[in-house]
Design a protein around this motif. Structure first.
Motif, PDB file in Angstrom:
ATOM      1  N   GLU A 208       0.914  -1.493   0.172  1.00 42.61           N
ATOM      2  CA  GLU A 208      -0.543   0.079  -0.147  1.00 42.61           C
ATOM      3  C   GLU A 208       0.802   1.390  -0.142  1.00 42.61           C
ATOM      4  N   THR A 209       0.260   2.730  -0.061  1.00 46.14           N
ATOM      5  CA  THR A 209       0.945   3.481   0.303  1.00 46.14           C
ATOM      6  C   THR A 209       0.642   4.313   0.785  1.00 46.14           C
ATOM      7  N   THR A 210       1.826   5.557   1.242  1.00 48.11           N
ATOM      8  CA  THR A 210       2.196   5.821   2.724  1.00 48.11           C
ATOM      9  C   THR A 210       2.295   7.496   3.079  1.00 48.11           C
ATOM     10  N   LYS A 211       1.650   7.862   3.551  1.00 48.01           N
ATOM     11  CA  LYS A 211       1.871   9.095   3.644  1.00 48.01           C
ATOM     12  C   LYS A 211       2.579   9.443   3.252  1.00 48.01           C
ATOM     13  N   PRO A 212       3.012  10.414   2.966  1.00 46.76           N
ATOM     14  CA  PRO A 212       4.169  11.622   2.793  1.00 46.76           C
ATOM     15  C   PRO A 212       4.216  12.421   3.335  1.00 46.76           C
ATOM     16  N   GLU A 213       4.970  12.635   5.058  1.00 45.74           N
ATOM     17  CA  GLU A 213       5.423  13.599   5.435  1.00 45.74           C
ATOM     18  C   GLU A 213       6.894  14.382   5.293  1.00 45.74           C
ATOM     19  N   TRP A 214       6.446  16.147   4.849  1.00 42.82           N
ATOM     20  CA  TRP A 214       7.788  16.654   4.651  1.00 42.82           C
ATOM     21  C   TRP A 214       7.694  17.669   5.779  1.00 42.82           C
ATOM     22  N   ASN A 215       8.795  17.418   5.818  1.00 39.67           N
ATOM     23  CA  ASN A 215       9.667  18.408   6.930  1.00 39.67           C
ATOM     24  C   ASN A 215      10.695  19.919   6.578  1.00 39.67           C
ATOM     25  N   LYS A 216       9.792  21.061   6.614  1.00 35.63           N
ATOM     26  CA  LYS A 216      10.629  21.896   5.627  1.00 35.63           C
ATOM     27  C   LYS A 216      11.536  22.887   6.060  1.00 35.63           C
ATOM     28  N   PRO A 217      12.766  22.773   6.177  1.00 28.12           N
ATOM     29  CA  PRO A 217      13.469  23.471   6.797  1.00 28.12           C
ATOM     30  C   PRO A 217      13.140  25.184   6.807  1.00 28.12           C
ATOM     31  N   GLU A 218      13.772  25.159   7.441  1.00 26.84           N
ATOM     32  CA  GLU A 218      13.176  27.444   7.979  1.00 26.84           C
ATOM     33  C   GLU A 218      13.594  28.232   7.221  1.00 26.84           C
ATOM     34  N   ASP A 219      15.852  27.132   6.681  1.00 27.71           N
ATOM     35  CA  ASP A 219      16.356  27.727   5.682  1.00 27.71           C
ATOM     36  C   ASP A 219      15.827  27.395   4.324  1.00 27.71           C
ATOM     37  N   TYR A 220      14.232  27.389   3.930  1.00 25.61           N
ATOM     38  CA  TYR A 220      14.173  26.126   2.670  1.00 25.61           C
ATOM     39  C   TYR A 220      14.407  27.670   1.666  1.00 25.61           C
ATOM     40  N   GLY A 221      15.135  26.591   0.853  1.00 24.53           N
ATOM     41  CA  GLY A 221      15.298  28.089  -0.719  1.00 24.53           C
ATOM     42  C   GLY A 221      16.213  29.169  -0.509  1.00 24.53           C
ATOM     43  N   ASP A 222      17.084  29.618   0.982  1.00 22.74           N
ATOM     44  CA  ASP A 222      17.922  30.096   1.136  1.00 22.74           C
ATOM     45  C   ASP A 222      19.511  30.419  -0.383  1.00 22.74           C
ATOM     46  N   LEU A 223      19.927  31.280  -0.310  1.00 19.49           N
ATOM     47  CA  LEU A 223      21.218  30.474  -1.537  1.00 19.49           C
ATOM     48  C   LEU A 223      22.369  30.324  -0.614  1.00 19.49           C
ATOM     49  N   THR A 224      22.735  30.324   0.385  1.00 18.56           N
ATOM     50  CA  THR A 224      23.367  29.591   1.080  1.00 18.56           C
ATOM     51  C   THR A 224      23.293  28.453   1.183  1.00 18.56           C
ATOM     52  N   ILE A 225      24.023  27.357   0.321  1.00 22.97           N
ATOM     53  CA  ILE A 225      23.243  26.247  -0.070  1.00 22.97           C
ATOM     54  C   ILE A 225      23.588  25.315   1.632  1.00 22.97           C
ATOM     55  N   ARG A 226      23.395  24.811   1.802  1.00 23.91           N
ATOM     56  CA  ARG A 226      23.706  23.296   2.951  1.00 23.91           C
ATOM     57  C   ARG A 226      22.981  22.031   2.837  1.00 23.91           C
ATOM     58  N   MET A 227      23.371  21.234   3.066  1.00 22.23           N
ATOM     59  CA  MET A 227      23.682  19.246   2.326  1.00 22.23           C
ATOM     60  C   MET A 227      24.271  18.454   3.490  1.00 22.23           C
ATOM     61  N   ASP A 228      23.394  17.468   4.356  1.00 26.99           N
ATOM     62  CA  ASP A 228      23.782  17.111   5.137  1.00 26.99           C
ATOM     63  C   ASP A 228      22.740  15.693   5.356  1.00 26.99           C
ATOM     64  N   VAL A 229      24.164  14.937   4.823  1.00 35.07           N
ATOM     65  CA  VAL A 229      24.434  13.839   3.925  1.00 35.07           C
ATOM     66  C   VAL A 229      24.054  12.613   4.791  1.00 35.07           C
ATOM     67  N   ASP A 230      23.813  11.314   4.653  1.00 37.70           N
ATOM     68  CA  ASP A 230      23.466   9.824   5.676  1.00 37.70           C
ATOM     69  C   ASP A 230      23.562   9.036   4.239  1.00 37.70           C
ATOM     70  N   VAL A 231      24.572   8.117   4.644  1.00 36.14           N
ATOM     71  CA  VAL A 231      24.772   7.203   3.915  1.00 36.14           C
ATOM     72  C   VAL A 231      24.662   5.515   4.313  1.00 36.14           C
ATOM     73  N   GLU A 232      23.603   4.942   3.363  1.00 31.91           N
ATOM     74  CA  GLU A 232      24.062   3.314   3.687  1.00 31.91           C
ATOM     75  C   GLU A 232      24.161   1.922   2.804  1.00 31.91           C
ATOM     76  N   LYS A 233      23.533   1.352   2.583  1.00 27.80           N
ATOM     77  CA  LYS A 233      24.200  -0.257   2.238  1.00 27.80           C
ATOM     78  C   LYS A 233      23.675  -0.932   2.111  1.00 27.80           C
ATOM     79  N   ASP A 234      23.142  -1.961   1.057  1.00 32.00           N
ATOM     80  CA  ASP A 234      23.243  -3.626   1.240  1.00 32.00           C
ATOM     81  C   ASP A 234      24.339  -3.831   1.056  1.00 32.00           C
ATOM     82  N   ASP A 235      23.938  -5.297  -0.305  1.00 27.75           N
ATOM     83  CA  ASP A 235      24.943  -6.306  -1.085  1.00 27.75           C
ATOM     84  C   ASP A 235      24.945  -5.718  -2.148  1.00 27.75           C
ATOM     85  N   GLU A 236      23.936  -5.029  -2.336  1.00 28.32           N
ATOM     86  CA  GLU A 236      23.330  -4.034  -3.856  1.00 28.32           C
ATOM     87  C   GLU A 236      24.148  -3.025  -4.469  1.00 28.32           C
ATOM     88  N   PHE A 237      23.171  -2.337  -3.074  1.00 32.13           N
ATOM     89  CA  PHE A 237      23.206  -0.278  -3.294  1.00 32.13           C
ATOM     90  C   PHE A 237      24.020   0.473  -1.897  1.00 32.13           C
TER      91      PHE A 237
END
Length: 343
Positions: A208-237
């Motif tokens: 079944e589908t799941t309801k999307p839940e968005w948490n738009k940050p206060e600095d959304y759309g600012d020109l000073t770009i921020r990226m917080d990265v998280d990486v996980e893996k399994d045997d394929e990806f």
């Protein structure tokens, strides 16, 4: 004398008759009420015997709330929601859904898989209560992730539906809303929900589908770009999740490179979601030796990667509006670039 006595007798007789008539309207008390109750009980027993004789019996019931009324309570509300369930059966996927869309709204269902290009889509129209049903061809793919999107696009609706939501969805709002933009710069708000599953050969699944839940940050759309990265893996990806303040639909490219190894195909590009987040998947190089290095490069380049007119206007066609420590200058263009060494 006899005539006088005769008249007196008639008068007494009339009084007696009137008294008897008036007495019939008085309240019954004492043994008379008991007799009436017994008569009612006998009548009920007779009624039950007659019902049984005709093969019928009394059915007990109680009043309950109208469930359909609960579903229709917010029908036509600009904050649209859609839910759908899917069932694999034979060569088809059966789809049942509910929504608060107005009747005769047209919904499209499309199946997508990164590793395959296949045509699996269908459409349905909502009933009076916002529900819908459809069937979709089931493709012979296994052990890969398949995503089925259910979306409502106002520009493809009839006049009555557009009168509620706007020709380009101007009236729509809520967590199910995504922005869609043409190459001419026309922006449309669409309603979308999705379900992802992995088909298994010889097995029918339900999901079944799941309801999307968005948490738009206060600095959304600012020109000073921020990226917080998280990486996980399994045997394929590798599964890369980025939380950023980038505008929705900004294209983010992820690429793996291996300094001591020549490899191709380790690149993917995805669009940013309504809250600035983006998820990207890359295949793992399985024969990479433990002592060999692997780097993940995340790049935002407005002039490429199919960025839309609103993105170019906001960040500049050459990225000249970008600010912050993630800005790099490559091939005469300002780009956002994050380089991470994977362990």
């Amino acid at each position: 004398m006899k005539r006088k006595q005769y008249l007196i007798s008639i008068a007494f007789l009339l009084v007696a008759v009137l008294a008897t008539a008036c007495g019939q309207g008085e309240e019954v008390t004492g043994d008379e009420s008991v007799g009436e109750t017994e008569e009612n009980e006998v009548k009920e027993e007779v009624d039950k015997e007659e019902e049984l004789a005709h093969g019928r019996e009394t059915v007990e019931f109680e009043r309950v709330a109208d469930q359909l009324g609960d579903i229709l309570e917010d029908q036509g509300d600009p904050e649209v929601w859609i839910r759908a369930t899917f069932e694999e059966k034979g060569d088809e996927i059966l789809i049942k859904g509910e929504s608060n869309l107005v009747p005769d709204s047209r919904l499209f269902m499309t199946a997508l898989a990164e590793e395959y290009i296949f045509n699996a889509q269908t459409y349905a129209r909502t009933e009076k209560d916002g529900s819908f049903t459809a069937e979709m061809p089931r493709r012979d793919v296994h052990d890969i992730d398949v995503t089925i999107e259910v979306h409502f696009r106002p520009s493809g609706q009839n006049d009555d539906v557009q009168a509620v939501y706007g020709e380009l969805g101007e009236e729509l709002e809520g967590d199910y809303i995504y922005k869609s933009e043409s190459r001419d710069g026309d922006i449309e708000q669409v309603v979308k929900t999705l379900a992802t599953y992995r088909p298994v050969e010889g097995e029918d699944q339900q999901f079944e589908t799941t309801k999307p839940e968005w948490n738009k940050p206060e600095d959304y759309g600012d020109l000073t770009i921020r990226m917080d990265v998280d990486v996980e893996k399994d045997d394929e990806f590798y599964y890369i999740t980025v939380q950023s303040n980038l505008l929705e639909n900004t294209r983010v490219q992820a690429k793996l490179d291996f300094p001591d190894y020549i490899a191709t195909g380790f690149l993917n590009t995805e669009s940013v979601c309504p809250d600035g987040s983006v998820e990207i998947r890359l295949p793992i190089l399985k024969d990479l030796k433990p002592d060999q290095e692997a780097f993940l490069n995340l790049t935002v380049r407005p002039s490429s990667n199919s960025n839309l007119p609103s993105i170019l206007e906001h960040y500049g066609e050459e990225g000249e509006h970008f600010e912050g420590e993630l800005v790099d200058y490559i091939n005469d263009q300002h780009v956002i670039r994050e380089r991470l060494q994977l362990q």
